[in-house]
Design an enzyme around this catalytic site. Structure first.
Site: not given
Ligand code: NAP
Ligand code: F7E
Length: 335
Positions: A12, A89, A100, A130, A132, A154
């Site tokens: 994303q 992620s 992993y 994050s 988290e 994570y």
């Molecule tokens: P995402 O959609 O899950 O994208 C993760 C990316 O990492 C994908 O391009 C994936 O490639 C790549 N990846 C996974 N394993 C890898 C590996 N072994 N080597 C190289 N690349 C690898 O995550 P996002 O929502 O864009 O988030 C971007 C970053 O911000 C992540 O580090 C996430 O943990 C962090 N983050 C996200 C949020 C949020 O709310 N979105 C908040 C805080 C921090 P593939 O497409 O090949 O799987």
């Molecule tokens: O869950 C609850 C679940 O998986 C949000 C990642 O981008 O943001 C993300 O992590 C909440 C949790 O995001 C379902 O229990 C209920 O409390 O959308 P999520 P996350 O866990 O907050 C942080 C900032 C990152 O860094 C991470 O990479 O929603 N929940 N029912 C559910 N969650 C999921 N996935 N699926 C359900 O059915």
């Protein structure tokens, strides 16, 4: 012309950041993984859009688990800025594949930092930290000085990456920043994260493609922002005069239930008739409440979130409705 290297370009944030940097004249290099199915869907439209300078976007094979690929890419690309967005992620999934997750989300960062150090280059470095990491929160709202208390493999892996980024900044004088980003979403959000799971299900229920959606904990509270706003903050951090760590958040929190209500209301649906609880979506340890204080980023970087929660949900529901309609029409045409 500045060169940026992005890990996680197919995700994303990687897709929004690529568009953002290309529009600012950057040459963008993205690391992709070999997959048996197409995994570049989010960045393919950059090549198809006649207004986007796609010739400045380059994809190279590599992996955060493969130090030699990172060394080679650094040597050949010689980037000015590196954005480390690659990670396993998904928080729930990290309980199923904890080792992993540590390998990629934690050790992947040190592989990249070591590749930088060994290359002798001095690129600016952004680490995708994050909210988290705050986990079982020790302060409300959470800011840069709030202690970490991760609640998942994570979260623990991200704490390691946070501190190793700080360490390389202090030990080797690297321009390295942690963006402590709270949840951010968009129509490009992965389909198993809760917001997108809900908006996709609402659209499909509206169109009669499915009846129910199975979810876990509806009481969790999150500070949800828009991914397009958040990638701008990543770039701003690397343009600041000194390398520092910043919280990026909206300062508003909502329960999953509130998100559900908004999404289903937009399509005149009653969520209570369609939502079933499945315990498999509960986490062994949950993060109950996240709400961020982004005052430092606002003051020092001039960053502001532009899209409000209600707008974000509407944007995602509308996009999923359009997408599901298109899919349905395609299926009908094919007979
Ligand atoms: P995402 O959609 O899950 O994208 C993760 C990316 O990492 C994908 O391009 C994936 O490639 C790549 N990846 C996974 N394993 C890898 C590996 N072994 N080597 C190289 N690349 C690898 O995550 P996002 O929502 O864009 O988030 C971007 C970053 O911000 C992540 O580090 C996430 O943990 C962090 N983050 C996200 C949020 C949020 O709310 N979105 C908040 C805080 C921090 P593939 O497409 O090949 O799987
Ligand atoms: O869950 C609850 C679940 O998986 C949000 C990642 O981008 O943001 C993300 O992590 C909440 C949790 O995001 C379902 O229990 C209920 O409390 O959308 P999520 P996350 O866990 O907050 C942080 C900032 C990152 O860094 C991470 O990479 O929603 N929940 N029912 C559910 N969650 C999921 N996935 N699926 C359900 O059915």
């Amino acid at each position: 012309m500045k060169k940026a290297l992005i890990t996680g370009i197919t995700g994303q944030d990687g897709s929004y950041l690529s568009e953002f940097l290309l529009a600012r004249g950057y040459e963008v290099y993205g690391i992709i993984r070999r997959s048996s199915s197409f995994n570049t869907g989010r960045i393919d439209p950059i090549y198809e859009d006649p207004h986007v300078p796609h010739r400045r976007l380059h994809l190279v094979y590599g992996d955060l688990n493969d130090a030699s690929s990172l060394n080679r890419i650094l040597r050949t690309v010689q980037p000015d800025e590196i954005y480390n967005l690659g990670a396993q992620s998904h928080v729930r999934v990290s309980f199923d594949i904890p080792e992993y997750t540590g390998e990629i989300t934690g050790l992947g960062t040190i592989r990249l930092l070591e590749a930088i150090r060994e290359s002798g280059l001095k690129p600016k470095f952004y680490q995708a930290s994050s909210s988290e990491m705050f986990g079982k929160v020790l302060e409300v709202p959470q800011k840069e000085t709030t202690p970490f208390y991760p609640r998942s493999p994570y979260g623990a892996a991200k704490v390691y990456s946070y501190w190793i980024t700080v360490n390389y900044r202090e030990a080797y004088n690297l321009f390295a920043c942690n963006g402590i980003l709270f949840n951010h979403e968009s129509p490009r959000r992965g389909e198993t994260f809760v917001t997108r799971k809900i908006t996709k299900a609402a659209a499909r229920i509206k169109l009669g493609i499915q009846q129910d959606v199975f979810l876990g904990n509806l009481d969790a509270k999150r500070d949800w922002g828009y991914a397009g706003d958040y990638v701008e903050a990543m770039w701003m951090m690397l343009q600041a005069p000194t390398p520092e760590d910043y919280v990026i958040a909206t300062g508003e929190t909502h329960t999953v239930k509130e998100m559900l209500e908004l999404a289903f209301d937009r399509l005149q649906l009653d969520w209570k008739k369609h939502v079933k609880i499945d315990a498999k979506y509960y986490r062994p340890t949950e993060v109950d409440l996240l709400i961020g204080d982004a005052s430092k980023a606002k003051k020092q970087l001039g960053w502001q979130p532009k899209v409000r929660f209600e707008e974000l949900v509407a944007m995602m529901v509308d996009a999923d409705l359009a997408l599901e309609r298109e899919r349905l029409d395609g299926t009908r045409k094919r007979g």
